[in-house]
Design a protein around this motif. Structure first.
Motif, PDB file in Angstrom:
ATOM      1  N   SER A   1       0.822  -1.217   0.000  1.00 56.40           N
ATOM      2  CA  SER A   1       0.000   0.000   0.000  1.00 56.40           C
ATOM      3  C   SER A   1       0.856   1.267   0.000  1.00 56.40           C
ATOM      4  CB  SER A   1      -0.907   0.012   1.229  1.00 56.40           C
ATOM      5  OG  SER A   1      -0.154   0.182   2.417  1.00 56.40           O
ATOM      6  N   LEU A   2       0.219   2.366  -0.376  1.00 54.62           N
ATOM      7  CA  LEU A   2       0.881   3.669  -0.330  1.00 54.62           C
ATOM      8  C   LEU A   2       1.226   4.056   1.102  1.00 54.62           C
ATOM      9  CD1 LEU A   2      -1.239   5.587  -2.979  1.00 54.62           C
ATOM     10  CD2 LEU A   2       1.118   4.770  -3.219  1.00 54.62           C
ATOM     11  N   PHE A   3       0.368   3.680   2.044  1.00 58.57           N
ATOM     12  CA  PHE A   3       0.624   3.973   3.452  1.00 58.57           C
ATOM     13  C   PHE A   3       1.895   3.265   3.922  1.00 58.57           C
ATOM     14  CE2 PHE A   3      -0.038   3.033   8.017  1.00 58.57           C
ATOM     15  CZ  PHE A   3      -0.027   4.331   8.495  1.00 58.57           C
ATOM     16  N   PHE A   4       2.041   1.985   3.570  1.00 55.88           N
ATOM     17  CA  PHE A   4       3.238   1.246   3.958  1.00 55.88           C
ATOM     18  C   PHE A   4       4.474   1.833   3.284  1.00 55.88           C
ATOM     19  CE2 PHE A   4       6.307  -2.221   4.076  1.00 55.88           C
ATOM     20  CZ  PHE A   4       6.236  -2.558   5.418  1.00 55.88           C
ATOM     21  N   LEU A   5       4.326   2.259   2.027  1.00 55.86           N
ATOM     22  CA  LEU A   5       5.444   2.897   1.325  1.00 55.86           C
ATOM     23  C   LEU A   5       5.866   4.173   2.048  1.00 55.86           C
ATOM     24  CD1 LEU A   5       7.423   3.086  -1.037  1.00 55.86           C
ATOM     25  CD2 LEU A   5       5.604   4.191  -2.371  1.00 55.86           C
ATOM     26  N   ALA A   6       4.906   4.968   2.519  1.00 55.08           N
ATOM     27  CA  ALA A   6       5.224   6.194   3.254  1.00 55.08           C
ATOM     28  C   ALA A   6       5.971   5.870   4.555  1.00 55.08           C
ATOM     29  CB  ALA A   6       3.957   6.985   3.545  1.00 55.08           C
ATOM     30  N   LEU A   7       5.521   4.835   5.278  1.00 57.99           N
ATOM     31  CA  LEU A   7       6.217   4.416   6.500  1.00 57.99           C
ATOM     32  C   LEU A   7       7.639   3.957   6.182  1.00 57.99           C
ATOM     33  CD1 LEU A   7       3.436   2.344   8.320  1.00 57.99           C
ATOM     34  CD2 LEU A   7       4.250   4.635   8.913  1.00 57.99           C
ATOM     35  N   LEU A   8       7.762   3.215   5.122  1.00 58.28           N
ATOM     36  CA  LEU A   8       9.069   2.703   4.712  1.00 58.28           C
ATOM     37  C   LEU A   8      10.012   3.840   4.317  1.00 58.28           C
ATOM     38  CD1 LEU A   8      10.813   0.226   4.139  1.00 58.28           C
ATOM     39  CD2 LEU A   8       9.750   0.101   1.889  1.00 58.28           C
ATOM     40  N   LEU A   9       9.505   4.823   3.611  1.00 56.69           N
ATOM     41  CA  LEU A   9      10.343   5.966   3.219  1.00 56.69           C
ATOM     42  C   LEU A   9      10.790   6.770   4.438  1.00 56.69           C
ATOM     43  CD1 LEU A   9       8.559   7.132  -0.051  1.00 56.69           C
ATOM     44  CD2 LEU A   9      10.714   5.870   0.171  1.00 56.69           C
ATOM     45  N   ALA A  10       9.926   6.886   5.439  1.00 56.23           N
ATOM     46  CA  ALA A  10      10.321   7.570   6.679  1.00 56.23           C
ATOM     47  C   ALA A  10      11.445   6.800   7.373  1.00 56.23           C
ATOM     48  CB  ALA A  10       9.120   7.721   7.604  1.00 56.23           C
ATOM     49  N   PHE A  11      11.315   5.472   7.419  1.00 54.58           N
ATOM     50  CA  PHE A  11      12.379   4.645   7.994  1.00 54.58           C
ATOM     51  C   PHE A  11      13.681   4.818   7.218  1.00 54.58           C
ATOM     52  CE2 PHE A  11      14.826   0.760   7.283  1.00 54.58           C
ATOM     53  CZ  PHE A  11      15.388   0.612   8.533  1.00 54.58           C
ATOM     54  N   LEU A  12      13.594   4.778   5.885  1.00 49.28           N
ATOM     55  CA  LEU A  12      14.793   4.900   5.050  1.00 49.28           C
ATOM     56  C   LEU A  12      15.483   6.249   5.253  1.00 49.28           C
ATOM     57  CD1 LEU A  12      13.570   3.233   1.747  1.00 49.28           C
ATOM     58  CD2 LEU A  12      15.188   2.295   3.410  1.00 49.28           C
ATOM     59  N   HIS A  13      14.696   7.289   5.406  1.00 48.56           N
ATOM     60  CA  HIS A  13      15.257   8.623   5.647  1.00 48.56           C
ATOM     61  C   HIS A  13      16.062   8.637   6.945  1.00 48.56           C
ATOM     62  CE1 HIS A  13      15.155  12.808   7.076  1.00 48.56           C
ATOM     63  NE2 HIS A  13      15.331  13.093   5.796  1.00 48.56           N
ATOM     64  N   ASN A  14      15.479   8.078   8.006  1.00 48.24           N
ATOM     65  CA  ASN A  14      16.167   8.048   9.299  1.00 48.24           C
ATOM     66  C   ASN A  14      17.384   7.121   9.273  1.00 48.24           C
ATOM     67  OD1 ASN A  14      14.460   9.878  10.528  1.00 48.24           O
ATOM     68  ND2 ASN A  14      13.019   8.299  11.158  1.00 48.24           N
ATOM     69  N   ALA A  15      17.247   5.978   8.634  1.00 43.45           N
ATOM     70  CA  ALA A  15      18.365   5.033   8.564  1.00 43.45           C
ATOM     71  C   ALA A  15      19.515   5.615   7.757  1.00 43.45           C
ATOM     72  CB  ALA A  15      17.890   3.713   7.951  1.00 43.45           C
ATOM     73  N   TYR A  16      19.199   6.344   6.700  1.00 44.27           N
ATOM     74  CA  TYR A  16      20.237   6.986   5.886  1.00 44.27           C
ATOM     75  C   TYR A  16      21.035   7.983   6.734  1.00 44.27           C
ATOM     76  CZ  TYR A  16      22.356   9.512   1.974  1.00 44.27           C
ATOM     77  OH  TYR A  16      23.240  10.098   1.109  1.00 44.27           O
ATOM     78  N   ALA A  17      20.329   8.774   7.524  1.00 42.02           N
ATOM     79  CA  ALA A  17      21.008   9.738   8.399  1.00 42.02           C
ATOM     80  C   ALA A  17      21.888   9.011   9.414  1.00 42.02           C
ATOM     81  CB  ALA A  17      19.980  10.616   9.104  1.00 42.02           C
ATOM     82  N   LEU A  18      21.405   7.901   9.959  1.00 46.83           N
ATOM     83  CA  LEU A  18      22.211   7.120  10.900  1.00 46.83           C
ATOM     84  C   LEU A  18      23.463   6.562  10.234  1.00 46.83           C
ATOM     85  CD1 LEU A  18      19.554   5.055  12.899  1.00 46.83           C
ATOM     86  CD2 LEU A  18      21.103   6.792  13.795  1.00 46.83           C
ATOM     87  N   LEU A  19      23.311   6.075   9.017  1.00 45.05           N
ATOM     88  CA  LEU A  19      24.466   5.519   8.314  1.00 45.05           C
ATOM     89  C   LEU A  19      25.513   6.598   8.024  1.00 45.05           C
ATOM     90  CD1 LEU A  19      22.775   3.049   5.797  1.00 45.05           C
ATOM     91  CD2 LEU A  19      24.064   2.488   7.870  1.00 45.05           C
TER      92      LEU A  19
END
Length: 122
Positions: free
Chosen positions: A65-83
Protein backbone atom coordinates in the motif's frame (compact mmCIF):
# COMPACT_ATOMS: atom_id res chain seq x y z
CA UNK A 1 2.47 -6.47 -12.67
CA UNK A 2 6.23 -6.55 -12.88
CA UNK A 3 7.96 -9.89 -12.70
CA UNK A 4 10.42 -11.11 -10.12
CA UNK A 5 13.39 -10.44 -12.43
CA UNK A 6 12.26 -6.84 -12.96
CA UNK A 7 11.83 -6.28 -9.23
CA UNK A 8 15.23 -7.79 -8.50
CA UNK A 9 16.94 -5.71 -11.18
CA UNK A 10 15.33 -2.52 -9.86
CA UNK A 11 16.39 -3.36 -6.30
CA UNK A 12 19.96 -3.94 -7.42
CA UNK A 13 20.00 -0.70 -9.38
CA UNK A 14 18.71 1.31 -6.42
CA UNK A 15 21.29 -0.30 -4.13
CA UNK A 16 24.09 0.40 -6.56
CA UNK A 17 23.26 4.11 -6.64
CA UNK A 18 22.81 4.24 -2.85
CA UNK A 19 26.23 2.62 -2.40
CA UNK A 20 27.78 5.18 -4.74
CA UNK A 21 26.08 7.97 -2.81
CA UNK A 22 27.22 6.65 0.57
CA UNK A 23 30.78 6.19 -0.69
CA UNK A 24 30.86 9.74 -2.02
CA UNK A 25 29.83 11.11 1.38
CA UNK A 26 32.73 9.66 3.29
CA UNK A 27 32.03 6.28 4.93
CA UNK A 28 34.72 3.78 4.07
CA UNK A 29 33.25 0.73 2.40
CA UNK A 30 35.00 -2.55 3.04
CA UNK A 31 34.90 -5.12 0.23
CA UNK A 32 32.12 -7.13 1.89
CA UNK A 33 29.78 -4.13 2.29
CA UNK A 34 28.61 -3.94 -1.36
CA UNK A 35 27.87 -7.67 -1.36
CA UNK A 36 25.80 -7.42 1.80
CA UNK A 37 23.97 -4.37 0.42
CA UNK A 38 23.15 -6.01 -2.89
CA UNK A 39 21.97 -9.29 -1.32
CA UNK A 40 19.84 -7.38 1.21
CA UNK A 41 18.31 -5.33 -1.58
CA UNK A 42 17.58 -8.41 -3.67
CA UNK A 43 15.74 -10.01 -0.77
CA UNK A 44 13.85 -6.78 -0.04
CA UNK A 45 12.85 -6.38 -3.68
CA UNK A 46 10.94 -9.69 -3.73
CA UNK A 47 9.74 -9.62 -0.12
CA UNK A 48 6.37 -7.92 -0.81
CA UNK A 49 5.31 -10.79 -3.08
CA UNK A 50 6.47 -13.32 -0.48
CA UNK A 51 4.41 -11.60 2.24
CA UNK A 52 1.38 -11.10 -0.03
CA UNK A 53 1.67 -13.62 -2.86
CA UNK A 54 0.22 -12.52 -6.22
CA UNK A 55 -2.53 -15.13 -6.42
CA UNK A 56 -4.96 -12.75 -8.08
CA UNK A 57 -5.22 -9.13 -9.24
CA UNK A 58 -6.34 -7.98 -5.79
CA UNK A 59 -3.44 -9.45 -3.79
CA UNK A 60 -2.17 -6.01 -2.89
CA UNK A 61 -3.10 -5.34 0.70
CA UNK A 62 -1.37 -3.46 3.54
CA UNK A 63 2.20 -4.48 2.65
CA UNK A 64 1.59 -3.34 -0.95
CA UNK A 65 0.00 0.00 0.00
CA UNK A 66 0.88 3.67 -0.33
CA UNK A 67 0.62 3.97 3.45
CA UNK A 68 3.24 1.25 3.96
CA UNK A 69 5.44 2.90 1.33
CA UNK A 70 5.22 6.19 3.25
CA UNK A 71 6.22 4.42 6.50
CA UNK A 72 9.07 2.70 4.71
CA UNK A 73 10.34 5.97 3.22
CA UNK A 74 10.32 7.57 6.68
CA UNK A 75 12.38 4.65 7.99
CA UNK A 76 14.79 4.90 5.05
CA UNK A 77 15.26 8.62 5.65
CA UNK A 78 16.17 8.05 9.30
CA UNK A 79 18.36 5.03 8.56
CA UNK A 80 20.24 6.99 5.89
CA UNK A 81 21.01 9.74 8.40
CA UNK A 82 22.21 7.12 10.90
CA UNK A 83 24.47 5.52 8.31
CA UNK A 84 26.01 8.87 7.47
CA UNK A 85 26.58 9.96 11.06
CA UNK A 86 27.55 6.62 12.56
CA UNK A 87 29.45 5.30 9.62
CA UNK A 88 28.65 1.74 8.78
CA UNK A 89 29.25 0.42 12.28
CA UNK A 90 25.60 -0.54 12.78
CA UNK A 91 25.36 -3.60 10.56
CA UNK A 92 21.69 -4.23 11.38
CA UNK A 93 20.69 -0.74 10.26
CA UNK A 94 22.78 -1.22 7.13
CA UNK A 95 21.07 -4.51 6.20
CA UNK A 96 17.58 -3.17 6.92
CA UNK A 97 18.30 0.04 5.01
CA UNK A 98 19.21 -1.82 1.83
CA UNK A 99 16.44 -4.38 2.24
CA UNK A 100 14.02 -1.48 2.72
CA UNK A 101 15.36 0.23 -0.38
CA UNK A 102 14.73 -2.93 -2.39
CA UNK A 103 11.23 -3.21 -0.90
CA UNK A 104 10.51 0.42 -1.78
CA UNK A 105 11.66 -0.15 -5.37
CA UNK A 106 9.18 -3.03 -5.60
CA UNK A 107 6.32 -0.85 -4.40
CA UNK A 108 7.23 1.99 -6.76
CA UNK A 109 7.24 -0.41 -9.72
CA UNK A 110 3.88 -1.84 -8.64
CA UNK A 111 2.49 1.69 -8.27
CA UNK A 112 3.33 2.31 -11.94
CA UNK A 113 1.19 -0.61 -13.14
CA UNK A 114 -2.47 -0.13 -14.17
CA UNK A 115 -3.59 -1.73 -10.89
CA UNK A 116 -1.52 0.71 -8.84
CA UNK A 117 -1.32 0.44 -5.06
CA UNK A 118 -4.16 0.74 -2.57
CA UNK A 119 -3.98 3.70 -0.20
CA UNK A 120 -4.09 1.65 3.00
CA UNK A 121 -4.87 -1.84 1.79
CA UNK A 122 -7.00 -3.00 4.70
Amino acid sequence: MSGRKTHTAAGLLVSFFLLLDLASKGPVLSPIIPTIALVSSMIGSVLPDIIEPPRNRRHRKFFHSLFFLALLLAFLHNAYALLLTGGLSDEVTFVFFFAGAGYASHLVLDALTPSGLPVVGL
